[in-house]
Each structure stands twice: as structure tokens, then as C-alpha cells.
Motif scaffolding. Structure first.
Motif, PDB file in Angstrom:
ATOM      1  N   LEU A   1       0.849  -1.201   0.000  1.00 51.31           N
ATOM      2  CA  LEU A   1       0.000   0.000   0.000  1.00 51.31           C
ATOM      3  C   LEU A   1       0.881   1.245   0.000  1.00 51.31           C
ATOM      4  O   LEU A   1       1.770   1.386   0.830  1.00 51.31           O
ATOM      5  CB  LEU A   1      -0.902  -0.007   1.240  1.00 51.31           C
ATOM      6  CG  LEU A   1      -1.784   1.226   1.458  1.00 51.31           C
ATOM      7  CD1 LEU A   1      -2.816   1.387   0.339  1.00 51.31           C
ATOM      8  CD2 LEU A   1      -2.489   1.160   2.819  1.00 51.31           C
ATOM      9  N   ILE A   2       0.623   2.137  -0.955  1.00 51.55           N
ATOM     10  CA  ILE A   2       1.371   3.396  -1.021  1.00 51.55           C
ATOM     11  C   ILE A   2       0.548   4.523  -0.407  1.00 51.55           C
ATOM     12  O   ILE A   2       1.042   5.320   0.367  1.00 51.55           O
ATOM     13  CB  ILE A   2       1.700   3.767  -2.479  1.00 51.55           C
ATOM     14  CG1 ILE A   2       2.565   2.687  -3.113  1.00 51.55           C
ATOM     15  CG2 ILE A   2       2.392   5.119  -2.545  1.00 51.55           C
ATOM     16  CD1 ILE A   2       2.704   2.867  -4.609  1.00 51.55           C
ATOM     17  N   SER A   3      -0.727   4.573  -0.798  1.00 50.76           N
ATOM     18  CA  SER A   3      -1.587   5.604  -0.204  1.00 50.76           C
ATOM     19  C   SER A   3      -3.010   5.087  -0.097  1.00 50.76           C
ATOM     20  O   SER A   3      -3.459   4.282  -0.923  1.00 50.76           O
ATOM     21  CB  SER A   3      -1.525   6.901  -1.020  1.00 50.76           C
ATOM     22  OG  SER A   3      -2.268   6.790  -2.209  1.00 50.76           O
ATOM     23  N   ILE A   4      -3.683   5.560   0.923  1.00 55.03           N
ATOM     24  CA  ILE A   4      -5.049   5.116   1.183  1.00 55.03           C
ATOM     25  C   ILE A   4      -5.986   6.286   0.876  1.00 55.03           C
ATOM     26  O   ILE A   4      -5.694   7.436   1.224  1.00 55.03           O
ATOM     27  CB  ILE A   4      -5.168   4.611   2.644  1.00 55.03           C
ATOM     28  CG1 ILE A   4      -6.500   3.937   2.908  1.00 55.03           C
ATOM     29  CG2 ILE A   4      -4.926   5.727   3.652  1.00 55.03           C
ATOM     30  CD1 ILE A   4      -6.504   3.122   4.218  1.00 55.03           C
ATOM     31  N   HIS A   5      -7.089   5.980   0.187  1.00 52.17           N
ATOM     32  CA  HIS A   5      -8.012   7.056  -0.194  1.00 52.17           C
ATOM     33  C   HIS A   5      -8.760   7.575   1.037  1.00 52.17           C
ATOM     34  O   HIS A   5      -8.934   6.850   2.029  1.00 52.17           O
ATOM     35  CB  HIS A   5      -9.026   6.550  -1.235  1.00 52.17           C
ATOM     36  CG  HIS A   5      -8.413   6.155  -2.547  1.00 52.17           C
ATOM     37  ND1 HIS A   5      -7.214   6.642  -2.999  1.00 52.17           N
ATOM     38  CD2 HIS A   5      -8.869   5.314  -3.519  1.00 52.17           C
ATOM     39  CE1 HIS A   5      -6.943   6.116  -4.191  1.00 52.17           C
ATOM     40  NE2 HIS A   5      -7.931   5.300  -4.530  1.00 52.17           N
ATOM     41  N   PRO A   6      -9.257   8.809   0.969  1.00 51.03           N
ATOM     42  CA  PRO A   6     -10.013   9.374   2.090  1.00 51.03           C
ATOM     43  C   PRO A   6     -11.203   8.479   2.445  1.00 51.03           C
ATOM     44  O   PRO A   6     -11.819   7.884   1.554  1.00 51.03           O
ATOM     45  CB  PRO A   6     -10.505  10.728   1.550  1.00 51.03           C
ATOM     46  CG  PRO A   6      -9.672  11.018   0.348  1.00 51.03           C
ATOM     47  CD  PRO A   6      -9.131   9.741  -0.159  1.00 51.03           C
ATOM     48  N   ASP A   7     -11.514   8.385   3.706  1.00 51.40           N
ATOM     49  CA  ASP A   7     -12.662   7.619   4.209  1.00 51.40           C
ATOM     50  C   ASP A   7     -12.537   6.111   4.001  1.00 51.40           C
ATOM     51  O   ASP A   7     -13.526   5.384   4.077  1.00 51.40           O
ATOM     52  CB  ASP A   7     -13.988   8.096   3.571  1.00 51.40           C
ATOM     53  CG  ASP A   7     -14.255   9.568   3.832  1.00 51.40           C
ATOM     54  OD1 ASP A   7     -13.773  10.072   4.878  1.00 51.40           O
ATOM     55  OD2 ASP A   7     -14.900  10.210   2.992  1.00 51.40           O
ATOM     56  N   VAL A   8     -11.334   5.622   3.703  1.00 53.68           N
ATOM     57  CA  VAL A   8     -11.124   4.170   3.611  1.00 53.68           C
ATOM     58  C   VAL A   8     -10.257   3.767   4.796  1.00 53.68           C
ATOM     59  O   VAL A   8      -9.309   4.468   5.136  1.00 53.68           O
ATOM     60  CB  VAL A   8     -10.411   3.793   2.289  1.00 53.68           C
ATOM     61  CG1 VAL A   8     -10.092   2.306   2.253  1.00 53.68           C
ATOM     62  CG2 VAL A   8     -11.260   4.181   1.083  1.00 53.68           C
ATOM     63  N   ASP A   9     -10.596   2.646   5.458  1.00 52.40           N
ATOM     64  CA  ASP A   9      -9.734   2.203   6.557  1.00 52.40           C
ATOM     65  C   ASP A   9      -8.927   0.974   6.149  1.00 52.40           C
ATOM     66  O   ASP A   9      -9.275   0.248   5.218  1.00 52.40           O
ATOM     67  CB  ASP A   9     -10.523   1.970   7.847  1.00 52.40           C
ATOM     68  CG  ASP A   9     -11.629   0.964   7.660  1.00 52.40           C
ATOM     69  OD1 ASP A   9     -11.362  -0.102   7.087  1.00 52.40           O
ATOM     70  OD2 ASP A   9     -12.774   1.258   8.067  1.00 52.40           O
ATOM     71  N   LEU A  10      -7.845   0.780   6.887  1.00 55.68           N
ATOM     72  CA  LEU A  10      -6.921  -0.313   6.575  1.00 55.68           C
ATOM     73  C   LEU A  10      -7.602  -1.668   6.580  1.00 55.68           C
ATOM     74  O   LEU A  10      -7.320  -2.524   5.742  1.00 55.68           O
ATOM     75  CB  LEU A  10      -5.797  -0.338   7.625  1.00 55.68           C
ATOM     76  CG  LEU A  10      -4.511   0.385   7.314  1.00 55.68           C
ATOM     77  CD1 LEU A  10      -3.483   0.068   8.395  1.00 55.68           C
ATOM     78  CD2 LEU A  10      -3.980   0.004   5.933  1.00 55.68           C
ATOM     79  N   ALA A  11      -8.509  -1.853   7.549  1.00 53.65           N
ATOM     80  CA  ALA A  11      -9.175  -3.146   7.666  1.00 53.65           C
ATOM     81  C   ALA A  11      -9.931  -3.485   6.382  1.00 53.65           C
ATOM     82  O   ALA A  11      -9.925  -4.630   5.917  1.00 53.65           O
ATOM     83  CB  ALA A  11     -10.133  -3.137   8.851  1.00 53.65           C
ATOM     84  N   THR A  12     -10.553  -2.471   5.797  1.00 51.73           N
ATOM     85  CA  THR A  12     -11.293  -2.696   4.541  1.00 51.73           C
ATOM     86  C   THR A  12     -10.347  -3.173   3.453  1.00 51.73           C
ATOM     87  O   THR A  12     -10.652  -4.108   2.705  1.00 51.73           O
ATOM     88  CB  THR A  12     -12.002  -1.401   4.103  1.00 51.73           C
ATOM     89  OG1 THR A  12     -12.835  -0.956   5.159  1.00 51.73           O
ATOM     90  CG2 THR A  12     -12.836  -1.624   2.848  1.00 51.73           C
ATOM     91  N   ILE A  13      -9.194  -2.538   3.371  1.00 53.86           N
ATOM     92  CA  ILE A  13      -8.214  -2.948   2.355  1.00 53.86           C
ATOM     93  C   ILE A  13      -7.768  -4.386   2.598  1.00 53.86           C
ATOM     94  O   ILE A  13      -7.728  -5.207   1.678  1.00 53.86           O
ATOM     95  CB  ILE A  13      -7.009  -1.974   2.353  1.00 53.86           C
ATOM     96  CG1 ILE A  13      -7.427  -0.653   1.697  1.00 53.86           C
ATOM     97  CG2 ILE A  13      -5.812  -2.590   1.633  1.00 53.86           C
ATOM     98  CD1 ILE A  13      -6.365   0.408   1.655  1.00 53.86           C
ATOM     99  N   GLU A  14      -7.476  -4.713   3.838  1.00 52.43           N
ATOM    100  CA  GLU A  14      -6.978  -6.064   4.129  1.00 52.43           C
ATOM    101  C   GLU A  14      -8.060  -7.117   3.891  1.00 52.43           C
ATOM    102  O   GLU A  14      -7.784  -8.189   3.357  1.00 52.43           O
ATOM    103  CB  GLU A  14      -6.410  -6.109   5.552  1.00 52.43           C
ATOM    104  CG  GLU A  14      -5.069  -5.369   5.585  1.00 52.43           C
ATOM    105  CD  GLU A  14      -4.476  -5.201   6.983  1.00 52.43           C
ATOM    106  OE1 GLU A  14      -5.267  -5.071   7.946  1.00 52.43           O
ATOM    107  OE2 GLU A  14      -3.239  -5.193   7.098  1.00 52.43           O
ATOM    108  N   GLN A  15      -9.306  -6.776   4.261  1.00 51.41           N
ATOM    109  CA  GLN A  15     -10.398  -7.733   4.051  1.00 51.41           C
ATOM    110  C   GLN A  15     -10.764  -7.878   2.574  1.00 51.41           C
ATOM    111  O   GLN A  15     -11.359  -8.878   2.177  1.00 51.41           O
ATOM    112  CB  GLN A  15     -11.650  -7.277   4.816  1.00 51.41           C
ATOM    113  CG  GLN A  15     -11.563  -7.500   6.318  1.00 51.41           C
ATOM    114  CD  GLN A  15     -12.505  -6.568   7.101  1.00 51.41           C
ATOM    115  OE1 GLN A  15     -13.440  -5.999   6.534  1.00 51.41           O
ATOM    116  NE2 GLN A  15     -12.235  -6.415   8.384  1.00 51.41           N
ATOM    117  N   SER A  16     -10.417  -6.875   1.799  1.00 53.38           N
ATOM    118  CA  SER A  16     -10.801  -6.887   0.374  1.00 53.38           C
ATOM    119  C   SER A  16      -9.717  -7.450  -0.527  1.00 53.38           C
ATOM    120  O   SER A  16      -9.870  -7.461  -1.750  1.00 53.38           O
ATOM    121  CB  SER A  16     -11.133  -5.465  -0.095  1.00 53.38           C
ATOM    122  OG  SER A  16     -12.110  -4.883   0.747  1.00 53.38           O
TER     123      SER A  16
END
Lengths: 290, 245
Positions: free
Chosen positions: B191-206
Motif C-alpha cells: 500500500l502506497i496511499s489510502i483514499h479518504p474515508d477508507v480504513d486499513l481493515a477494509t483494504i486487508e479484508q478486500s
């Protein structure tokens, strides 16, 4: 010299089991009159080589294909070809050779050059090689000693191609901005049959100004078939664009193919023109902009 | 703070993948990548070569979905595209149906190869593209269906597998959740950058595989100039239909 033949004479040149290459690309400049004639004939068990569009789809739904050699099958603006999908998903088209688009070109080029193969690095690291166990590798005989894919020649019995203009000797002009790989299909084939929007006198082909649109030589062409509107429902730039509403209709009738066949395939070209609203309606189809 | 749309964020981030490429053929396949390539040529890298979506190289990107005037600078038939890409001077942005931990991509089919559950396009130019030039990725719906566990069903693009003698070059992976690359340890997904209103858990679960989240920032929002150019390129707002909800 007169190579002009009828569609029936074209069909008489074909046999079941042949390898047929089809020019064009996706939903663009496909020799659909000739494909529909094959659908109406008793010819079967074909090996079909194509940058596929509705040509492949129709032949799938007709059960004409024994083996498909392809890089993709798509209707362009409709990305997925419903008839091809159905054949694959129902297991009726298991005998396939799925290639990278460039490997397909390389195979045709090898055949065109009368070579057994052409080397490439394309295919390594992908499942293309796993699913094409007939494709072997070689080692460069030079200092680099690198392993290369030996893309085998794709030799065609027959190529079918649709063009904008031809004369009776087999000189052809493709006026669309992209000639795709039709020249290689012609060169890879023992015999090439060309359907054409117009048959004109040699002196009316446009002389020096338009000679650049002659994409391959007439000695490759064995038969010329008059076929106005013959690429419909695919496009034939600059004469007409593709018929998106027809392609949607065609796609939606995938589970009702006998009805589509009755309305649009089991017809001679002149009746087909009537069925799709007349030849003038084909010529008024706007060119797409992407 | 101004409220930005996810489409504009993705286009802005995607455009930046070509910023340092110099004179290459920039091929954005699909609406968002195409808008991104156009934005990039206008805002970040005038050296880019882009096509009209068909056969011509165009001097100036044009708005989509409206009457247009082509300002042609060159010719790029399919034959020329192959000649160009075999020489390596292209950077494409593609949207595979599946991508895996090795950056292998699939646009061919889902399920059993002999009789697939879902037949897609076929591998198109992916095998040749991936071994010859840089590719970036745009995924509008980042889920475990697109970022699959294990390996993709049909490997259309070469990935970073140890046994491969050739390795791909992956630029960035832009999704509706963030911006990623494969430049972690051993080419792991990062991960380089996370979009506004997105949390890490969502990225990992997705994501169906490990994501290196050791070092990331919040995604930079598009500048007002970028938004202006995107609005010019997509006056009908077709970009907003790409993202569900």
C-alpha cells in the motif's frame, strides 16, 4: 483473368475439416456474408483462426467449429461475445488454442514466410504455454543462449477476407484506416477468397493515389465475391459502422439461436439486406468513435 | 475542505503513473485509464503518445462522448501497436478481472479451463504486453474476487514468480480503496496511499493476499487544475458510472 465467383461457387471450394482463417478484428470488417454462407452449408468440423467477433460467435452457435485458434473473441463495444461464451461455458467448445494476439500474428507470419516457426519471448510465465502443449521452446544458437518460444506456423487451407473494393483480377483495396492482419491471413493460406463491397474496373481503383490501400497482391487471391454490405453487422470503414442494435439483438438471442438463424442466417444476401432494413440502412450506419 | 469524487481521485492518481515515462505510448484501456492517460498528457507529460482509441495518434486529448475534432500527429494501427510494444516503449493501464499476489493477471476465463464458469475475452495481448513493457492496473471494485487468494485462474500476464526467467514491470495499482505497487520485499503487494474515508481493515479484508501496509500516506486529492481538465475530458460525467453506489 476473371476471379469473380458466386457465393455458391465459394462454398464449393470448401471441405469439412479445413482450417479457415477469417480476416478483420472483433466487430470490424468481418466477411459476414461468407460466414453466413458457411453456416447455411453442410461444411463442418472446421478449425477456425480469428481475431474473433461475431464470425466466431455464429460458427459456435452453428456447431461448425471443431477447433478454435484465437487471441480473443469480442464485439468491441459489447466486450463479451455471448455465443462464444455459451459454447465455452456449456463445454461444447473444448478444443481451443488460446494465444496472445501477437503470437497469433507470429504464427500466421511464419506460415506466410514458409517457416516452421518464429521465435518470441511471448508466452513465458503465462498459462498460454500450459494450455498449448504443442508449442515448444528453443535455445538461441548465439551467445545469449536464451530460451525462446518457437511459435509454430499457423498454416491455413483457406482465408476469407472482406474488403472495400476489388477488381475481377483480385486486386483489392482496404480503405479502412487499419488493415488489421488480413495480409498475413492471405499469405498464410493455400487459397484466399475475398468478399468486396464493390467490384470495379482496374482503372477505377484509383491509380497511384490509392495504390497504398492495396494491402496484398492479387496472386494471393483465388476468388472475388460481390458482397455489398457484406460485413454487416460488423463495420466496414469508411463505408459503414457496426450495427450496435443488431449486435445487441444477436447477443440477446443466444438462447434462442434458431430464431435468429431463421431471421438472419438462413437467407441469401439480398434477403438479408431486407431483413436488416435494406442495403441503404447498412450504408447509413455511422462510423463509431471510441 | 472540498468534497472530491472517487472517480476524480482515481483518474488523478492513475494519470501520475505516466508522469516520468518520457516519450512512450500510453494506452489506457477502459474509461478511467483512458481519461487518466489524457489527463497525464495534458498535465504531467506532454511527451506521451496517445491514440484516438482506434488508429491514430493524436496531438491533443479530446473530450469523450461529444463531437470532436481529431488533431492527428501519427498513425497507430494494430500492427504498429505490436511493433511498438515488442520494442518495449509502451506503458499500458489495464483492468484485469483477477490479479494475484505475484501480479499475475487474468482476463481469459474463470473456473475450469476446459469448460469455464465464466468465459471472458481470452488473453488478448496480455502475455506479450506483460513481458515487453510496463503495465499499471486500475481496479474499480477492490474485492477478494478481483484480488484473489492463491493464483489467478488463467495466467494471462507474467508475474513475479521465482521460476520465471523474465520478470514483469508493474507501475502502480490504482483501486477505489487506494494506490498500491508490487515493490515491497520480494515484489510483494504494498500500500502506497489510502483514499479518504477508507480504513486499513477494509483494504486487508478486500485483498485475498498479504498487503504490506508498513509505510503509506493518505492519497493526495486532485488539484483544482486536474479537476478542471477531467471535467473538460469527460463533460458528460461518464466516469461516475464506473463506480457502484
Amino acid at each position: 483473368m476473371d476471379k469473380v465467383i458466386s457465393i455458391d461457387q465459394f462454398i464449393a471450394e470448401l471441405d469439412s475439416g479445413m482450417t479457415i482463417g477469417i480476416g478483420g478484428w472483433g466487430a470490424r470488417r468481418k466477411p459476414m456474408d461468407l460466414v453466413r454462407a458457411i453456416c447455411r452449408s453442410s461444411i463442418k468440423d472446421l478449425t477456425v483462426v480469428s481475431y474473433g467477433g461475431p464470425d466466431v460467435g455464429l460458427l459456435c452457435s452453428e456447431g461448425k467449429i471443431n477447433k478454435l485458434i484465437f487471441g480473443f473473441v469480442s464485439l468491441d463495444l459489447i466486450p463479451l461475445e455471448a455465443h462464444f461464451r455459451k459454447a465455452r461455458q456449456h463445454g461444447s467448445l473444448k478444443n481451443i488454442s488460446e494465444l496472445d494476439e501477437g503470437m497469433l500474428q507470429w504464427g500466421l507470419r511464419a506460415a506466410a514466410m514458409r517457416l516452421p516457426f518464429l521465435p518470441t519471448k511471448i508466452g513465458f510465465g503465462t498459462d498460454i504455454l500450459k494450455h498449448n502443449s504443442h508449442i515448444k521452446t528453443i535455445v538461441s544458437p548465439y551467445e545469449d543462449q536464451q530460451e525462446l518460444v518457437a511459435m509454430p506456423a499457423i498454416n491455413l487451407d483457406v482465408a476469407i477476407i472482406h474488403v472495400n473494393q476489388a477488381d475481377k483480377k483480385g486486386n483489392t483495396h482496404i480503405y479502412g484506416p487499419d488493415p488489421f492482419f488480413d495480409d498475413l491471413f492471405a499469405r498464410a493460406a493455400k487459397k484466399t477468397f475475398v468478399s468486396t463491397e464493390q467490384i470495379v474496373r482496374t482503372e477505377d481503383l484509383g491509380g497511384t493515389e490509392k495504390a497504398i490501400f492495396n494491402r496484398f497482391e492479387r496472386n494471393l487471391v483465388n476468388g472475388v465475391i460481390a458482397s455489398p454490405g457484406g460485413a454487416h453487422p460488423t463495420s466496414c470503414a469508411p463505408d459503414y459502422g457496426f450495427d450496435l442494435s443488431h449486435l445487441k439483438d444477436y447477443s440477446s438471442q443466444v438462447d434462442n439461436y434458431s430464431e435468429y438463424k431463421k431471421r438472419f442466417v438462413d437467407l441469401e444476401p439480398t434477403d438479408y439486406h431486407k431483413a436488416v432494413g435494406g442495403i441503404d440502412s447498412i450504408y447509413s450506419l455511422p462510423l463509431p468513435s471510441f | 475542505m472540498k468534497d472530491f469524487n472517487i472517480a476524480d481521485i482515481c483518474i488523478s492518481q492513475a494519470a501520475k503513473v505516466w508522469a516520468e515515462d518520457g516519450e512512450v505510448l500510453a494506452t489506457g484501456i477502459g474509461l478511467i485509464p483512458r481519461l487518466a492517460a489524457s489527463l497525464s498528457k495534458i498535465a504531467f507529460n506532454e511527451g506521451l503518445m496517445i491514440t484516438d482509441g482506434e488508429t491514430y495518434l493524436i496531438d491533443e486529448p479530446f473530450p469523450l462522448g461529444v463531437e470532436r475534432e481529431l488533431k492527428v500527429e501519427g498513425y497507430m494501427s494494430y500492427s504498429r501497436v505490436f511493433e511498438n510494444l515488442w520494442g518495449g516503449s509502451r506503458h499500458a493501464m489495464v483492468t484485469p478481472t483477477q490479479i494475484d499476489q505475484f501480479a499475475q493477471m487474468n482476463i481469459s476465463c474463470i473456473g475450469d479451463y476446459a469448460s469455464p464458469k465464466v468465459q471472458l475475452l481470452g488473453s488478448r495481448g496480455f502475455p506479450g504486453n506483460s513481458i515487453n513493457h510496463k503495465n499499471s492496473v486500475f481496479i474499480p471494485a477492490h474485492t477478494i474476487k478481483s484480488f484473489v487468494e492463491g493464483e489467478v485462474d488463467m495466467v494471462s500476464s507474467i508475474g513475479f514468480k521465482k521460476e520465471n526467467k523474465h520478470q514483469p514491470e508493474i507501475g502502480k495499482v490504482v483501486t477505489n480503496l487506494g494506490v498500491f505497487d508490487f515493490n515491497g520485499d520480494n515484489n510483494s503487494f504494498r500500500l502506497i496511499s489510502i483514499h479518504p474515508d477508507v480504513d486499513l481493515a477494509t483494504i486487508e479484508q478486500s485483498t485475498g493476499f498479504q498487503v504490506d501496509v508498513s509505510n503509506y500516506v493518505e492519497t493526495e486529492l486532485p488539484s483544482s487544475r486536474e479537476i478542471e481538465i477531467i471535467d473538460y475530458l469527460d463533460p458528460k460525467g461518464m466516469r461516475f458510472s464506473v463506480f457502484g453506489g
